[in-house]
Design a protein around this motif. Structure first.
Motif, PDB file in Angstrom:
ATOM      1  N   ASP A 160       0.871  -1.070  -0.028  1.00  0.00           N
ATOM      2  CA  ASP A 160       0.077  -0.049   0.037  1.00  0.00           C
ATOM      3  C   ASP A 160       1.026   1.313   0.052  1.00  0.00           C
ATOM      4  O   ASP A 160       1.960   1.146  -0.057  1.00  0.00           O
ATOM      5  N   GLU A 161       0.370   2.546   0.100  1.00  0.00           N
ATOM      6  CA  GLU A 161       1.045   3.758   0.077  1.00  0.00           C
ATOM      7  C   GLU A 161       2.170   4.051   1.231  1.00  0.00           C
ATOM      8  O   GLU A 161       3.124   4.514   1.020  1.00  0.00           O
ATOM      9  N   ALA A 162       1.800   2.942   2.419  1.00  0.00           N
ATOM     10  CA  ALA A 162       2.711   3.171   3.523  1.00  0.00           C
ATOM     11  C   ALA A 162       3.941   1.921   3.292  1.00  0.00           C
ATOM     12  O   ALA A 162       4.761   1.703   4.059  1.00  0.00           O
ATOM     13  N   GLY A 163       3.681   1.121   2.007  1.00  0.00           N
ATOM     14  CA  GLY A 163       4.617   0.144   2.033  1.00  0.00           C
ATOM     15  C   GLY A 163       4.471  -1.123   2.926  1.00  0.00           C
ATOM     16  O   GLY A 163       5.308  -2.040   2.827  1.00  0.00           O
ATOM     17  N   ASN A 164       3.188  -1.218   3.435  1.00  0.00           N
ATOM     18  CA  ASN A 164       2.794  -2.530   4.010  1.00  0.00           C
ATOM     19  C   ASN A 164       2.038  -3.480   3.026  1.00  0.00           C
ATOM     20  O   ASN A 164       1.168  -2.704   2.030  1.00  0.00           O
ATOM     21  N   CYS A 165       2.295  -4.659   3.110  1.00  0.00           N
ATOM     22  CA  CYS A 165       1.523  -5.675   2.156  1.00  0.00           C
ATOM     23  C   CYS A 165       0.792  -6.670   3.252  1.00  0.00           C
ATOM     24  O   CYS A 165       1.366  -7.180   4.081  1.00  0.00           O
ATOM     25  N   ASP A 166      -0.764  -6.515   3.034  1.00  0.00           N
ATOM     26  CA  ASP A 166      -1.549  -7.456   3.886  1.00  0.00           C
ATOM     27  C   ASP A 166      -1.183  -8.823   3.885  1.00  0.00           C
ATOM     28  O   ASP A 166      -1.131  -9.415   4.927  1.00  0.00           O
ATOM     29  N   LEU A 167      -0.951  -9.384   2.705  1.00  0.00           N
ATOM     30  CA  LEU A 167      -0.632 -11.001   2.757  1.00  0.00           C
ATOM     31  C   LEU A 167       0.834 -11.392   3.314  1.00  0.00           C
ATOM     32  O   LEU A 167       0.994 -12.183   3.985  1.00  0.00           O
ATOM     33  N   ILE A 168       1.732 -10.516   3.199  1.00  0.00           N
ATOM     34  CA  ILE A 168       3.069 -10.449   3.888  1.00  0.00           C
ATOM     35  C   ILE A 168       2.971 -10.436   5.244  1.00  0.00           C
ATOM     36  O   ILE A 168       3.429 -11.338   6.116  1.00  0.00           O
ATOM     37  N   ASP A 169       2.071  -9.613   5.738  1.00  0.00           N
ATOM     38  CA  ASP A 169       2.050  -9.286   7.007  1.00  0.00           C
ATOM     39  C   ASP A 169       1.307 -10.535   7.743  1.00  0.00           C
ATOM     40  O   ASP A 169       1.877 -10.988   8.934  1.00  0.00           O
ATOM     41  N   ALA A 170       0.241 -10.976   7.095  1.00  0.00           N
ATOM     42  CA  ALA A 170      -0.599 -12.072   7.549  1.00  0.00           C
ATOM     43  C   ALA A 170       0.550 -13.523   7.814  1.00  0.00           C
ATOM     44  O   ALA A 170       0.370 -14.120   8.764  1.00  0.00           O
ATOM     45  N   LEU A 171       0.909 -13.539   6.660  1.00  0.00           N
ATOM     46  CA  LEU A 171       2.178 -14.890   6.649  1.00  0.00           C
ATOM     47  C   LEU A 171       3.085 -14.801   7.566  1.00  0.00           C
ATOM     48  O   LEU A 171       3.502 -15.618   8.364  1.00  0.00           O
ATOM     49  N   GLY A 172       3.532 -13.460   7.955  1.00  0.00           N
ATOM     50  CA  GLY A 172       4.619 -13.122   8.735  1.00  0.00           C
ATOM     51  C   GLY A 172       4.136 -13.376  10.172  1.00  0.00           C
ATOM     52  O   GLY A 172       5.123 -13.612  10.977  1.00  0.00           O
ATOM     53  N   LYS A 173       3.059 -13.385  10.780  1.00  0.00           N
ATOM     54  CA  LYS A 173       2.646 -13.692  11.972  1.00  0.00           C
ATOM     55  C   LYS A 173       2.430 -15.203  12.230  1.00  0.00           C
ATOM     56  O   LYS A 173       2.142 -15.531  13.457  1.00  0.00           O
ATOM     57  N   VAL A 174       2.558 -16.098  11.440  1.00  0.00           N
ATOM     58  CA  VAL A 174       2.513 -17.681  11.295  1.00  0.00           C
ATOM     59  C   VAL A 174       3.847 -18.335  10.931  1.00  0.00           C
ATOM     60  O   VAL A 174       4.292 -18.110   9.896  1.00  0.00           O
ATOM     61  N   GLY A 175       4.478 -19.163  11.997  1.00  0.00           N
ATOM     62  CA  GLY A 175       5.616 -19.988  11.759  1.00  0.00           C
ATOM     63  C   GLY A 175       6.769 -19.281  10.893  1.00  0.00           C
ATOM     64  O   GLY A 175       7.380 -19.577  10.002  1.00  0.00           O
ATOM     65  N   GLY A 176       6.956 -18.055  11.500  1.00  0.00           N
ATOM     66  CA  GLY A 176       8.269 -17.522  11.179  1.00  0.00           C
ATOM     67  C   GLY A 176       8.017 -17.090   9.402  1.00  0.00           C
ATOM     68  O   GLY A 176       9.022 -16.907   8.973  1.00  0.00           O
ATOM     69  N   GLY A 177       7.036 -16.723   9.282  1.00  0.00           N
ATOM     70  CA  GLY A 177       6.709 -16.305   7.932  1.00  0.00           C
ATOM     71  C   GLY A 177       6.189 -17.600   6.780  1.00  0.00           C
ATOM     72  O   GLY A 177       5.888 -17.400   5.619  1.00  0.00           O
TER      73      GLY A 177
END
Length: 223
Positions: free
Chosen positions: A154-171
């Protein structure tokens, strides 16, 4: 090798908690832990399996095998290792060995390749979708634009899918992510040992109806 010879059985054992495959020469044993990832919405009944970070919405293709529109449970087979003395190999952690969309809660009588429109039934085992980000996913064909949004910064450089994966099992995931604009979702997960080409199979009952789709990431020791 003919298409009939490509029929496989045994994917059921990928989704049963406990030891799987033969021990390695060093005495390590693979152990499966099945994780339920929630429901996948398939409003068109047209399932896509792809790397969500490299597929463009206009290039997404669904398998020729369709299912009734609805929601279907997704599960993943997580494989870890224990040594000959029964101690977990913490260094290896776990790998996503396979991912499954359950269509009907009944055993598969046979397994055949899941193919795309215009794609012949493969005459050898080298088939599947190309992974270049160590990530695979299931989603409905109509959700391709939503997946593109979720997999983009997004405009702030965040990625929803990467963020969600990163919260589980070290990505490594898995993660079930809903697009707030469309309400459609994608189920994403790491792909075994990383990049490669990974096949999806259709499990069928005795009547020939689909009961499951399974993508195999070649982690489980078959030897």
């Amino acid at each position: 090798m003919g298409a009939v010879q490509l029929i496989r059985s045994g994917f059921e054992r990928f989704f049963v908690d406990g030891p799987v495959g033969k021990p390695t020469g060093g005495g390590e044993q693979q152990v499966v832990a099945v994780q339920q990832v929630g429901e996948l919405s398939l409003p068109t009944g047209r399932l896509v399996a792809a790397d969500p970070f490299v597929v463009w919405p206009e290039d997404a293709e669904a398998f020729t095998e369709t299912v009734a529109p609805g929601t279907y449970p997704v599960s993943v087979s997580l494989v870890s290792w224990v040594d000959g003395d029964g101690y977990p190999d913490i260094r290896q952690g776990y790998r996503v060995a396979a991912a499954k969309v359950t269509v009907q809660d009944e055993p598969a009588y046979s397994w055949t390749p899941a193919v795309l429109p215009g794609e012949p039934v493969p005459m050898q085992e080298e088939f599947g979708y190309d992974v270049k980000s160590s990530t695979g996913a299931f989603f409905d064909l109509s959700a391709a634009p939503a997946v593109d949004r979720l997999a983009s910064d997004d405009e702030a450089g965040n990625c929803d899918l990467i963020d969600a994966l990163g919260k589980v099992g070290g990505g490594r995931g898995p993660a079930n992510v809903v697009d707030p604009h469309s309400g459609l979702n994608v189920v994403a997960f790491s792909t075994g040992w990383g990049d490669g080409v990974y096949p999806t199979w259709v499990g069928r009952n005795t009547a020939g109806d689909p009961v499951a789709f399974v993508t195999d990431f070649f982690v489980i020791n078959r030897s």
